[in-house]
Scaffold this active site. Sequence first.
Site, PDB file in Angstrom:
ATOM      1  N   LYS A  91       0.835  -1.198   0.000  1.00 40.88           N
ATOM      2  CA  LYS A  91       0.000   0.000   0.000  1.00 40.88           C
ATOM      3  C   LYS A  91       0.870   1.249   0.000  1.00 40.88           C
ATOM      4  O   LYS A  91       1.825   1.343   0.757  1.00 40.88           O
ATOM      5  CB  LYS A  91      -0.899   0.037   1.235  1.00 40.88           C
ATOM      6  CG  LYS A  91      -1.809   1.256   1.228  1.00 40.88           C
ATOM      7  CD  LYS A  91      -2.731   1.296   2.426  1.00 40.88           C
ATOM      8  CE  LYS A  91      -2.079   2.013   3.586  1.00 40.88           C
ATOM      9  NZ  LYS A  91      -3.064   2.325   4.648  1.00 40.88           N
ATOM     10  N   GLN A 136     -13.089  10.211   9.390  1.00 42.08           N
ATOM     11  CA  GLN A 136     -13.282   9.203  10.431  1.00 42.08           C
ATOM     12  C   GLN A 136     -14.465   9.540  11.339  1.00 42.08           C
ATOM     13  O   GLN A 136     -15.116   8.631  11.872  1.00 42.08           O
ATOM     14  CB  GLN A 136     -12.004   9.004  11.248  1.00 42.08           C
ATOM     15  CG  GLN A 136     -10.914   8.239  10.504  1.00 42.08           C
ATOM     16  CD  GLN A 136     -11.359   6.860  10.037  1.00 42.08           C
ATOM     17  OE1 GLN A 136     -11.965   6.094  10.779  1.00 42.08           O
ATOM     18  NE2 GLN A 136     -11.095   6.553   8.776  1.00 42.08           N
TER      19      GLN A 136
END
Lengths: 326, 326
Positions: free
Chosen positions: A74, A146
């Site tokens: 990633k 978030q």
Amino acid sequence: MADVLPQPLVVSAEECELAVRVPELIEEIAQGFIDYTAGRVVVPPVGYLGFTEPTGDVHLKYGYVKGGDVFVIKVAAGFPQNSERGLPTGDGCMLVFSSHTGFLLAVLLDRSRLTDLRTAVAGAVAARALAPKSVARIGIIGTGVQARLQPLMLKHVTECREIALYGRSAERAQSCAAYLELAGYRVHLCASAEEVAESSQVIVTTTASRAAHFRAAAVQPGTHVTAVGADAPGKQELDTALFARAEVVVADSIAQCADHGDLAPALASGDITLHRVRELGSVLANPALGRTSEEEISIADLTGVAVQDIVIASHVMRHNAAAART
Amino acid sequence: MADVLPQPLVVSAEECELAVRVPELIEEIAQGFIDYTAGRVVVPPVGYLGFTEPTGDVHLKYGYVKGGDVFVIKVAAGFPQNSERGLPTGDGCMLVFSSHTGFLLAVLLDRSRLTDLRTAVAGAVAARALAPKSVARIGIIGTGVQARLQPLMLKHVTECREIALYGRSAERAQSCAAYLELAGYRVHLCASAEEVAESSQVIVTTTASRAAHFRAAAVQPGTHVTAVGADAPGKQELDTALFARAEVVVADSIAQCADHGDLAPALASGDITLHRVRELGSVLANPALGRTSEEEISIADLTGVAVQDIVIASHVMRHNAAAART
């Protein structure tokens, strides 16, 4: 020879999101933490590239679960000055390779959305393991990605549909509240983080703060607190005194949290020592290491570990129709 | 916000190859070595993932040239046991990001062909800098990808069209010779590596050998030798005594070559000390550090540095029609 290499699949951000099955992913990420703590995950040190003109940070996280079918790489780039030009401040993607042949199977052009999702899922995993039985209110500090995604994932692990929300910008707090109302929550906008802390049984802090949002004394007995914002040395969301007060302190990765999580300033202040900290994977494997009464305070310090990326990439590979054929 | 992220370009292996302009690339890679040695390239330590069932190695090379427009992340996977199943033994790709915004610009699905090309170009750069004026024969040891590509690149830096070739497998040597004949060389198949060494003024060793191919004494005065095969500790193509005999010893990266190039066993044997080794970028920037007579023997030990990947990826971005529009 080169002709027989399979053509890698290129999966768009939308296709990545569509492939995600949340309840199943929660189980898989929980198992990922267990595997990580048990030493069944190969995760080399995070690679890093830094930029100064403009300022930028690039992190490479990679690894695999032993015996698994894939390894995952990633890349996440953060360039904060983009916002001055009205551009997104980050980008990211994942490469999925076969651990049997080394062949590239897929490029997940998720633009970091899978990272956002796996971070929120970790919050749900922590809350399911550590929250008290009775939750009347979920407290959210922050108004970013978030602050939106954590409640979405918490819906799968708690019946509570009441949120107490605080953000420094009233405008952004209202926008976040509107999003969460659409998602099925009743949202109470609070005038301070302290007010959120006093009235919630599960608190999630989701900001890039460099100082505590509320005093330890504001937290009521029985509360569970998850901190997901700190991702670099110097960042802090929780009062270090809360670590002294909490009966249960859990870190997704003890090594990472001690370096740059909320645990770091708490260790520095002496409010806690490492022997009182459990890894999330330990608590998931052995719930007796978690909360033992409804009066205890618990903390989950989450900095994000590569096993979450490996698990969500594998999950997307299984559920994306095209990827599943590779 | 996420909507304004540009869609990254996905470039196939064929498109990558079509975008390469060799004479220009030779200049750019030469400049890359100069930048690398001058400290103008940011190249963190290589990332590594190892596998045991089956055996596999994955390397992550990444970095950027300071002041450049992009940063590049290259993944290269090698799974040797694939050959037992008739599959290619490796795969690889490159990610190209903007160093101004951190946005992913392109995924180069080059299946390691750009790595093969940049490795061969480095051989041409070294030969142009170090070969004697008069080259009657190019000696090639090995019959793999580099045995084919190195001569293709050397055509751009020497008039010589005669090759002396040796490979352990007569069948593979014939196949390689046929390829090189098509590329415009007259090829003499030799019965031994020694015979190649004795009759060539430029020698390129391109194998995964773990022992010297020919004695130092077989090399004639005035010869230039490039070794590109050693890429891990334990591999060796050159007689360590050749390092004692050579007047000019050059490494693409002194640190890497001392660790796992042909330089490593030569340092261990005491046939050379580090103070006699120059970095290729130093010689390119200051040719006085290279060959000073037609009688000297020169060695170029090439292990491959990430700046080559950065340069070739940037090159492809400029010359691929679609990529050039990003």
